[in-house]
Write an enzyme that holds these catalytic residues in place. Sequence first.
Site, PDB file in Angstrom:
ATOM      1  N   LYS A  88       2.491 -22.823 -19.720  1.00 57.74           N
ATOM      2  CA  LYS A  88       1.500 -22.947 -18.641  1.00 57.74           C
ATOM      3  C   LYS A  88       0.387 -21.951 -18.967  1.00 57.74           C
ATOM      4  O   LYS A  88       0.502 -20.759 -18.698  1.00 57.74           O
ATOM      5  CB  LYS A  88       2.177 -22.594 -17.308  1.00 57.74           C
ATOM      6  N   GLU A 132       5.135  -9.067 -19.846  1.00 60.77           N
ATOM      7  CA  GLU A 132       4.111  -8.256 -20.523  1.00 60.77           C
ATOM      8  C   GLU A 132       2.960  -8.142 -19.534  1.00 60.77           C
ATOM      9  O   GLU A 132       2.240  -9.115 -19.295  1.00 60.77           O
ATOM     10  CB  GLU A 132       3.632  -8.962 -21.797  1.00 60.77           C
ATOM     11  N   CYS A 161      -5.094  -5.979 -22.354  1.00 66.78           N
ATOM     12  CA  CYS A 161      -4.092  -5.196 -21.617  1.00 66.78           C
ATOM     13  C   CYS A 161      -4.020  -3.777 -22.160  1.00 66.78           C
ATOM     14  O   CYS A 161      -3.796  -2.833 -21.417  1.00 66.78           O
ATOM     15  CB  CYS A 161      -2.737  -5.871 -21.715  1.00 66.78           C
ATOM     16  N   GLU A 196      -6.546  -1.202 -12.995  1.00 68.59           N
ATOM     17  CA  GLU A 196      -6.968  -1.922 -14.203  1.00 68.59           C
ATOM     18  C   GLU A 196      -8.264  -2.679 -13.898  1.00 68.59           C
ATOM     19  O   GLU A 196      -8.275  -3.590 -13.063  1.00 68.59           O
ATOM     20  CB  GLU A 196      -5.858  -2.900 -14.625  1.00 68.59           C
TER      21      GLU A 196
HETATM   22  P1  NAD Z   1      -2.641 -13.422 -13.905  1.00 66.57           P
HETATM   23  O1  NAD Z   1      -1.388 -12.695 -13.611  1.00 66.57           O
HETATM   24  O2  NAD Z   1      -3.560 -13.730 -12.793  1.00 66.57           O
HETATM   25  O3  NAD Z   1      -2.321 -14.832 -14.589  1.00 66.57           O
HETATM   26  C1  NAD Z   1      -1.531 -14.925 -15.746  1.00 66.57           C
HETATM   27  C2  NAD Z   1      -0.878 -16.298 -15.776  1.00 66.57           C
HETATM   28  O4  NAD Z   1       0.018 -16.408 -14.670  1.00 66.57           O
HETATM   29  C3  NAD Z   1      -1.872 -17.465 -15.627  1.00 66.57           C
HETATM   30  O5  NAD Z   1      -1.462 -18.537 -16.415  1.00 66.57           O
HETATM   31  C4  NAD Z   1      -1.745 -17.792 -14.155  1.00 66.57           C
HETATM   32  O6  NAD Z   1      -2.144 -19.112 -13.843  1.00 66.57           O
HETATM   33  C5  NAD Z   1      -0.264 -17.576 -13.923  1.00 66.57           C
HETATM   34  N1  NAD Z   1       0.114 -17.343 -12.515  1.00 66.57           N
HETATM   35  C6  NAD Z   1      -0.626 -16.713 -11.565  1.00 66.57           C
HETATM   36  N2  NAD Z   1       0.060 -16.708 -10.389  1.00 66.57           N
HETATM   37  C7  NAD Z   1       1.246 -17.325 -10.620  1.00 66.57           C
HETATM   38  C8  NAD Z   1       2.383 -17.616  -9.812  1.00 66.57           C
HETATM   39  N3  NAD Z   1       2.435 -17.281  -8.528  1.00 66.57           N
HETATM   40  N4  NAD Z   1       3.432 -18.249 -10.385  1.00 66.57           N
HETATM   41  C9  NAD Z   1       3.413 -18.572 -11.700  1.00 66.57           C
HETATM   42  N5  NAD Z   1       2.348 -18.347 -12.515  1.00 66.57           N
HETATM   43  C10 NAD Z   1       1.286 -17.710 -11.985  1.00 66.57           C
HETATM   44  O7  NAD Z   1      -3.373 -12.614 -15.055  1.00 66.57           O
HETATM   45  P2  NAD Z   1      -4.776 -12.929 -15.746  1.00 66.57           P
HETATM   46  O8  NAD Z   1      -5.873 -12.508 -14.845  1.00 66.57           O
HETATM   47  O9  NAD Z   1      -4.778 -14.320 -16.290  1.00 66.57           O
HETATM   48  O10 NAD Z   1      -4.686 -11.972 -17.023  1.00 66.57           O
HETATM   49  C11 NAD Z   1      -5.040 -10.651 -17.005  1.00 66.57           C
HETATM   50  C12 NAD Z   1      -3.824  -9.765 -16.886  1.00 66.57           C
HETATM   51  O11 NAD Z   1      -2.934 -10.004 -17.968  1.00 66.57           O
HETATM   52  C13 NAD Z   1      -4.176  -8.293 -16.996  1.00 66.57           C
HETATM   53  O12 NAD Z   1      -3.469  -7.579 -16.014  1.00 66.57           O
HETATM   54  C14 NAD Z   1      -3.706  -7.902 -18.387  1.00 66.57           C
HETATM   55  O13 NAD Z   1      -3.430  -6.543 -18.540  1.00 66.57           O
HETATM   56  C15 NAD Z   1      -2.513  -8.764 -18.528  1.00 66.57           C
HETATM   57  N6  NAD Z   1      -2.157  -8.931 -19.947  1.00 66.57           N
HETATM   58  C16 NAD Z   1      -1.051  -8.286 -20.419  1.00 66.57           C
HETATM   59  C17 NAD Z   1      -0.719  -8.373 -21.765  1.00 66.57           C
HETATM   60  C18 NAD Z   1       0.492  -7.649 -22.325  1.00 66.57           C
HETATM   61  O14 NAD Z   1       0.919  -8.003 -23.425  1.00 66.57           O
HETATM   62  N7  NAD Z   1       1.051  -6.663 -21.654  1.00 66.57           N
HETATM   63  C19 NAD Z   1      -1.506  -9.127 -22.631  1.00 66.57           C
HETATM   64  C20 NAD Z   1      -2.624  -9.775 -22.114  1.00 66.57           C
HETATM   65  C21 NAD Z   1      -2.937  -9.669 -20.760  1.00 66.57           C
END
Ligand code: NAD
Length: 489
Positions: free
Chosen positions: A174, A249, A283, A384
């Site tokens: 997804k 992650e 991240c 963040e």
């Molecule tokens: P997000 O948590 O909003 O979304 C990430 C994914 O989760 C998307 O595909 C989103 O549609 C899905 N999602 C959101 N709500 C959900 C739910 N209730 N149930 C299931 N899926 C759901 O994050 P974002 O804004 O897309 O990405 C940025 C974040 O990702 C930042 O906090 C960043 O630090 C983190 N990130 C972490 C790493 C790592 O390896 N630690 C790497 C890249 C990004």
Amino acid sequence: MNKMNIFVGGKWQPGRGKEIESRFPGDNHLVATLNSASLEDVEDAVIAADVAWRKPSWRNLPPHQRAAILYKASTLIDEKCEELARLQTLDNGKPWAEARGLVMSAASTARYFAAVCEVSGGELPPRRHPDLMTISTYQPIGVIAAITPWNSPIASDMQKIAPALAAGNAVILKPAEATPLMALKLAEIFEQAGLPSGLLSVLPGKGSVVGDALVRHPLVRKISFTGGTNTGRQLAHIAADKLITTSLELGGKSPTIVLADADLDLAAHGVCYGIFSSMGQACIAGSRVFVARDIYDAFMEKLTCLTEKLIIGDPRQEHVHIGPLISPAHRQSVQSYVDLAIQEGGAIRLGGKVPADPALQEGNYFCPTIIEGLSNHARACQEEIFGPVLVVIPFDNESELIQEANNSVYGLAAGIWTRDYSRAFQLADALEAGTVWINTYKVFSISTPFGGFKESGLGREKGLESLKAYMQQKSLFLAINPQPNRWCE
Ligand code: NAD
């Protein structure tokens, strides 16, 4: 513009959910439209995945033959590198050179897990009895839900697909709503590489609808998630209710430390890259820098000078360092954090605004920003921002420094700049972070585990052991010299 299909249980078909769009963040023009997955699509994909991973033709496929599919996929990615990098840039605005690096890393990830699965085996625990032998084997878990964010799609998608398939599972990916294109392209590549039908589905759509239905589905047996900490926490609750494993992650607010004896040129280049590459939408962005007071002015002069030279522009051009942010809403959020930092007593040393260049007004650009004068307790130092915003804090002594650097809910990464490796090791030991870079920053190796401490995550991706995170252990007991157990006589 024709609508794109999605990939459900081995079939390319229109999604049955709401329409979603991919827009180029450089000017917000429409790149593609598609209908997201519906709840029926989730159901169909999960059922197909559950059938596919149980088929003897997949379950009994020797690891080297699963590996062959991953090798083929990696070759196809290498061959299509330029096309994929351009697509990645269109989908999320990442400067082209960075996008190319990510595509190459995705190919390496597929190759790495192919190699790991060929050589991984079970274990023969030491025998405790002359008549008994035990064998520990590893088996696939089943249907894996892989959920990824928008900031580095091809790399984060492959970091989940490759080990999950190598371990013999089926995967339902997804991708983030804003960036569905790369995930769909990967599905095409795996199909061409000969992956049997049903083992990979790609379901674009809203997290709270498609993602939620996917992770709650009873046949989904593991959640592998990369994204924000709040979302990760929600998914961990769902996983706890279902008693399934997760790997998470999550976010970061990584500290970088410049000691008084650091090579200032090296440190300034590293800090600049650590925060401003990918426009800070990483991240592991080194977004909080602690600088020894003795060298503060000299370091800041170098850092400011380097940052001023960064080229902001259309990310499709080769020489550009700073492309656009993912969306107008995200740029607004970054601007709000900068405004908040000023209210909290911060002073803008550089940037803090939208670039004035008329050619960039249609896109979501934001100038690389350096903020001074904040205490580590300020919200801009604790939350963040996920944008090109660096806060710089001077320090006087090392014990305070460690306390401040660790004073964060996050623990994803940290950086140390010093010529003294003995101090670097001591500091690295004391820092609460899953990755510590010493005299370098934001470099990766697929053979080195990656993941977070504290609220930055659970579990590790990459490295030999990460394949086993997609498997479950089974113990076999073999009687060497079988004798009737006569306890009931
Ligand atoms: P997000 O948590 O909003 O979304 C990430 C994914 O989760 C998307 O595909 C989103 O549609 C899905 N999602 C959101 N709500 C959900 C739910 N209730 N149930 C299931 N899926 C759901 O994050 P974002 O804004 O897309 O990405 C940025 C974040 O990702 C930042 O906090 C960043 O630090 C983190 N990130 C972490 C790493 C790592 O390896 N630690 C790497 C890249 C990004």
